[in-house]
Write a protein that holds these residues in place. Structure first.
Motif, PDB file in Angstrom:
ATOM      1  N   HIS A   1       0.857  -1.189   0.000  1.00  0.00           N
ATOM      2  CA  HIS A   1       0.000   0.000   0.000  1.00  0.00           C
ATOM      3  C   HIS A   1       0.891   1.236   0.000  1.00  0.00           C
ATOM      4  CE1 HIS A   1      -3.690  -2.261   0.883  1.00  0.00           C
ATOM      5  NE2 HIS A   1      -2.967  -2.974   1.722  1.00  0.00           N
TER       6      HIS A   1
ATOM      7  N   CYS B   1      -3.820   6.069   0.068  1.00  0.00           N
ATOM      8  CA  CYS B   1      -3.016   4.972  -0.465  1.00  0.00           C
ATOM      9  C   CYS B   1      -2.724   5.304  -1.921  1.00  0.00           C
ATOM     10  CB  CYS B   1      -3.781   3.666  -0.369  1.00  0.00           C
ATOM     11  SG  CYS B   1      -2.923   2.287  -1.137  1.00  0.00           S
TER      12      CYS B   1
ATOM     13  N   GLU C   1      -0.547   3.356  -3.861  1.00  0.00           N
ATOM     14  CA  GLU C   1      -0.059   2.188  -4.603  1.00  0.00           C
ATOM     15  C   GLU C   1      -1.285   1.360  -4.945  1.00  0.00           C
ATOM     16  OE1 GLU C   1       3.104   1.429  -5.402  1.00  0.00           O
ATOM     17  OE2 GLU C   1       3.935   3.177  -4.353  1.00  0.00           O
ATOM     18  N   TYR C   2      -1.394   0.927  -6.198  1.00  0.00           N
ATOM     19  CA  TYR C   2      -2.573   0.129  -6.561  1.00  0.00           C
ATOM     20  C   TYR C   2      -2.577  -1.170  -5.762  1.00  0.00           C
ATOM     21  CZ  TYR C   2      -6.153  -2.406  -8.904  1.00  0.00           C
ATOM     22  OH  TYR C   2      -7.296  -3.112  -9.134  1.00  0.00           O
ATOM     23  N   CYS C   3      -3.665  -1.421  -5.005  1.00  0.00           N
ATOM     24  CA  CYS C   3      -3.673  -2.557  -4.085  1.00  0.00           C
ATOM     25  C   CYS C   3      -4.899  -3.441  -4.252  1.00  0.00           C
ATOM     26  CB  CYS C   3      -3.570  -2.050  -2.642  1.00  0.00           C
ATOM     27  SG  CYS C   3      -4.848  -0.852  -2.203  1.00  0.00           S
TER      28      CYS C   3
ATOM     29  N   HIS D   1      -8.871   0.008  -4.085  1.00  0.00           N
ATOM     30  CA  HIS D   1      -7.748   0.942  -3.909  1.00  0.00           C
ATOM     31  C   HIS D   1      -8.208   2.402  -3.846  1.00  0.00           C
ATOM     32  CE1 HIS D   1      -4.197   3.303  -4.751  1.00  0.00           C
ATOM     33  NE2 HIS D   1      -4.722   3.697  -5.880  1.00  0.00           N
TER      34      HIS D   1
ATOM     35  N   MET E   1      -9.484   3.700  -0.520  1.00  0.00           N
ATOM     36  CA  MET E   1      -8.650   3.523   0.675  1.00  0.00           C
ATOM     37  C   MET E   1      -8.114   4.864   1.133  1.00  0.00           C
ATOM     38  SD  MET E   1      -5.641   0.772   1.288  1.00  0.00           S
ATOM     39  CE  MET E   1      -4.613   0.859   2.747  1.00  0.00           C
TER      40      MET E   1
HETATM   41 CU1  CUA Z   1      -4.085   0.360  -0.509  1.00  0.00          CU
HETATM   42 CU2  CUA Z   1      -4.102   1.236  -2.762  1.00  0.00          CU
END
Ligand code: CUA
Length: 157
Positions: free
Chosen positions: A103, A138, A140-142, A146, A149
């Motif tokens: 993340h 966040c 970062e692609y999670c 995403h 978040m």
């Molecule tokens: Cu956690 Cu994007």
């Protein structure tokens, strides 16, 4: 003679530009009342956060006069605890880790911005001088959630 004068003018302009660039960087680092001091961490077993003193119960702890620590778990697709509340004029160290995937942890509008990697603890220290509310994102692609978040940092007056 004229050429010599133009040279002087260009030298002066170059100095003005350099000073301008430096001012921009300094302004960006200090103007919003929150300043990053360091970012380094350690390692952790990402499959056993519930057995860790810091991360079993994500929370904010007072550790000294105007000094706080926040133990933050970033997971699909929330930050815990949320919101994080702290009084103004304090130093806050975030310890952030993830039990699932990578993340991001960004305090919006500041230079506090780091990656959160399973198995590692991201440590970020910020100085909170002025009251205000900051979004935590966040970046970062999670996974599918995403874009939802996000959390909040509240600096109390
Ligand atoms: Cu956690 Cu994007």
């Amino acid at each position: 003679m004229n050429i010599h004068n133009y040279e002087k003018l260009w030298l002066v302009l170059a100095m003005v530009m350099i000073i301008g660039f430096i001012s921009t960087v300094v302004y960006g680092a200090t103007a919003v009342g929150i300043e990053m001091v360091n970012d380094e961490g350690g390692t952790i077993d990402s499959t056993a956060l519930e057995e860790d003193d810091r991360f079993a119960e994500p929370r904010v702890e007072r550790v000294g006069d105007n000094e706080y620590e926040a133990y933050v778990v970033a997971r699909q697709f929330i930050f815990e605890p949320d919101p994080i509340e702290i009084p103004a004029n304090s130093t806050l160290t975030f310890y952030v880790t993830s039990p699932d995937v990578i993340h991001g942890f960004e305090v919006v509008g500041t230079n506090a911005n780091a990656m959160v990697i399973p198995g590692e603890v991201t440590e970020l220290t910020v100085e909170l001088n002025e009251p205000g509310e900051y979004g935590i994102l966040c970046n970062e692609y999670c996974g599918g959630g995403h874009h939802t978040m996000e959390g909040k940092l509240i600096v109390q007056p």
